[in-house]
Write a protein that holds these residues in place. Structure first.
Motif: not given
Length: 292
Positions: A3-7, A38-62
């Motif tokens: 969760d810390v990494t997600r935050r 692939g979740v709603s913004r409100g559902a982010l708190v329920l996410v307990d696993h983020i892959t490295d690929e997802q993190a990279d994709a996120y930072l690219a969009l940012v």
């Protein structure tokens, strides 16, 4: 990831977006992460696993958002009133303030249906993504909705967003559109281009660099399209029919020359010319009724 990494990802995204001058960095950071996961913004708190690929994709969009690419182009979606629209390069991204104009048009269509017991005829000029037209169909069952868009790319987006809804969508200029409906329309609604050419430098990068210029700029005072709209609405509306059009906050009744309301009041064709403010109290759209 924990969760810390997600935050931590959200915190990093927020910082990068704030440094890029994005107006709502926390919101946009969360929207982009929700999109990647692939979740709603409100559902982010329920996410307990983020892959490295997802993190990279996120930072690219940012990174792209920090460079002021519109959020909706990155997610491919714009929310407008109660509908979801596909948007992307080539089409004006509908703004929340335009929901007020759409709400006014919906109220007028409902009034016609209730008072006259018939299907209201509504024309949406400069439909862009089809946001207003789609909202009217969604909230006024039975309304006969017609829409027109001049820009070819924007028309393609409207075609996608209005598919299967029974909207009469045409590709053309609002100045000459719908001669076949002359004197038979109950409500004309329009979000026209209204930015003065001289205001180029003051336009937000998201709009200036990504929205079609045809949807933004309208002559030296920004009211050229409003004048065309006034003439076309006078031809299309039945006596007593109403028109509503968005304008810049500087084009309200206190604006130079009386602003958008004066465009209608000066012709003598209109009654009940009124200006309306948005939720922030800024002049936002003008309405008028064709004199009987």
């Amino acid at each position: 990831m924990s969760d810390v990494t997600r935050r931590g990802l959200l915190a990093t995204g927020t910082v990068l977006l704030r440094e890029g001058g994005v107006a709502s960095p926390e919101y946009d950071a969360a929207e982009l992460l929700a999109h990647v996961l692939g979740v709603s913004r409100g559902a982010l708190v329920l996410v307990d696993h983020i892959t490295d690929e997802q993190a990279d994709a996120y930072l690219a969009l940012v990174g792209r958002r920090a460079a002021r690419e519109p959020l909706q182009h990155l997610t491919g979606v714009a929310h407008f009133r109660h509908v979801e629209l596909g948007v992307g390069p080539g089409v004006f991204v509908p703004r929340p303030e335009t929901e007020l104009l759409a709400g006014w048009a919906i109220e007028q269509a409902v009034r016609v249906a209730g008072e006259e017991g018939r299907e209201p005829v509504v024309v949406d000029l400069c439909t862009g993504s089809g946001a207003i037209a789609r909202s009217i169909v969604d909230e006024v069952p039975g309304a006969l909705v017609h829409a027109v868009e001049l820009d070819e790319a924007a028309h393609a987006w409207a075609t996608r967003n209005l598919a299967g809804l029974g909207v009469d969508l045409r590709h053309g200029d609002m100045a000459t559109a719908f001669d076949d409906l002359a004197a038979g329309v109950d409500v004309v609604v329009c979000n026209p281009p209204y930015i003065p050419l001289e205001a180029w430098e003051s336009v937000a990068a998201e709009a200036r660099d990504h929205d079609p210029h045809l949807a933004l700029f309208s002559g030296q005072d920004g009211l050229d399209a409003m004048r065309v709209l006034e003439e076309r609405a006078a031809l299309l509306l039945r006596p007593g029919g109403v028109v509503g059009a968005e304008h810049a906050d500087e084009q309200g009744p206190d604006g130079l020359g009386g602003g958008a309301p004066a465009v209608f009041a000066a012709t003598g064709r209109w009654a009940d010319v009124r200006d309306h403010v948005d939720l922030a109290g800024r002049a936002r759209f003008t309405t008028a009724r064709l004199a009987r």
